[in-house]
Enzyme design. Sequence first.
Site, short mmCIF file in Angstrom:
data_model
loop_
_atom_site.label_atom_id
_atom_site.label_comp_id
_atom_site.label_asym_id
_atom_site.label_seq_id
_atom_site.Cartn_x
_atom_site.Cartn_y
_atom_site.Cartn_z
CG ASP A 191 -1.87 0.92 1.29
OD1 ASP A 191 -1.89 1.92 0.96
OD2 ASP A 191 -3.06 0.79 1.91
CG ASN A 197 -0.46 4.88 -12.40
OD1 ASN A 197 -0.80 5.79 -13.08
ND2 ASN A 197 -0.92 3.72 -12.30
CE1 TYR A 247 -9.04 10.99 -7.91
CE2 TYR A 247 -10.14 12.30 -9.43
CZ TYR A 247 -9.18 11.39 -9.31
OH TYR A 247 -8.49 10.98 -10.37
#
Length: 282
Positions: free
Chosen positions: A63, A90, A156
């Site tokens: 992670d 990424n 986000y």
Amino acid sequence: MQDYQGKVVAITGAANGIGKELALRFGAAGARLALADIDADHLGALRKELEDYGVEVFESVFDVRHFADMEAFAVRTVATYGAVDLFFNNAGVISVGTIWDQPLADWDWLFDVNVKGVVHGIKAFVPKMIAQDTPCRIIDTASIAGLLTVENSPAYVASKFASLSLTEVLELQLQGIGSKVTAHVVCPAVVQTDLDNCLRHRDPSTYDANDPYYATDDFRAKTAVVTGSIPLGLPVADAVETIITEMEKGTFYILTHPAYNPAITGRTAAIVAGVRPKLVVR
């Protein structure tokens, strides 16, 4: 696409979507690959597929929220291959909500992955790339949501604005020391990835799955916007074609959806004019 025979390409978020397509493209071009993802099953399947094609590759399951694991990945990459030519920072996740209702745990998760995960990649890889004293690149994945605001996914959007500006500062600091490392930032709009399924890999200890907000009409409606848009997005292969082409040209801001360029310039003009943001009616 240039010849990458013998070059070393490291990719996080490599098991699916853009990361997977990057791995397939660079593997086919002769690169040696270091691939990382939290999705062990899909990452293992990708490694096997690449090995069947004769690609030199290793996988690392972790992670990106955990710096020690990222550092171990970077150390292993250099120990295995001797250098890093391209590092695609990424990995990313998404959540939806209304700012005053969305659980704070969602904000922690988004920033831990989308911002601190990028920082972890920079801290683990860039010093090693600088020390190589050879031309090499770090490519951070942000989003069109780092250039344009939408009301559906506040954490986000905020995290992608942060990761984009972070990469701008990285490039300036690399220039400041005269490094041969160059930075790039990828800002795709909607692409046909599995971004809408990222919750399945979320550490259960990071949130309460029974939080009442997740049962609200607001959450369901905002989730439907994401799940409904992904299948209508740009094919992954097309997005990656643009990413590689623009990276090879030295482009810093890599935009995969030219149709949004007028909105980006319009936002800039609105900022200078002091115009209040307007809700887009869908």
